[in-house]
Design an enzyme around this catalytic site. Sequence first.
Site: not given
Length: 343
Positions: A142, A163, A181, A247
């Site tokens: 997916h 997405k 998808d 980060r």
Amino acid sequence: MFLTESVSVADLVTNTRLDVYYGKEYLNDKSISTSDISRPGLELTGFFNYYPAKRIQLLGITEISYSKGMTHERLLDVMSKMCQPSTPAFVVSTQLDPPDELLEAAKNEHIPVLGSKLTTSRILSNMTNYLEDKLAERKSLHGVLVDVYGLGILITGDSGIGKSETALELVKRGHRLIADDRVEVYQQDEQTLMGNAPAILRHLLEIRGIGIIDVMTLFGTGAVRSQTKVDLVIHLANYTKEAKFDRLGNGTQNVHIFDVDVPKITIPVKTGRNLAIIIEAAAMNFRAQSMGYDATETFDRNLNNLIKVNSQNDAKEKAEEQTVKKENKNIIGDDQKPADSEK
């Protein structure tokens, strides 16, 4: 996981550019279920204790040269044994003429006889690569697969996180869509993972509120690709204060798919963030790292240099402070000494 059970000989002929000497009407009837290809050398000598009849039988210069030294009856007998109902096709390389005995035996079993101008090694490699791609074990994932700056990026995340909308923005910015998808992935070799779209979803993109759009129709053929290598996984995750995100760029993880480890980056999704630009930056940074440049290493090096300089400055200041204290102590000591006239 699922497998493609077979490939028709007609598809093999089309995709590897083979010539058809005989059996054009049987190309769609014959199927190939294995990517292994047989070079029937021992069979020409009469050894049939193990004969892989389900494989494509490839005849090169060695096999054709050997067959020319055999009698007609002997060669016809051998070719008849090689032409089994499960045999998909015979391929003759190097633009050689197939033996008449092979054509006669093949006609009896309706087996196509094909040819190629390429050498035996080249046509063997081409057919093997094509069949391995088509018959490889596949897994349906997916997500959305896009080509960004030549890198295959698999975008994953919870349903409704954005997405497809991110993929649409990337397409508008000049990148290409492979699958939306559902992404079918398969392992091409020990280090390569390939991805493509199911036939029913090819070139289609679902946008909530609009529906299904055809990317190739709206943006042109340059906006789509049939398949690409999966180089990087970018996971979109909802931003929360409790969640910890990388980060500095040194927290890259891996996703294990089949036998391949694919690098994974997690990007927090928050209102106001332009995910398409962030994914573009991630792709460029990943490419830079692949070429040997790592911004995190540069930051670490600059930080270490700064710490070193600060440490040197601190040491210098402490040394100067000690010198001043020593000089002040000496001055105070001299002031406390009695003068000669007071003695």
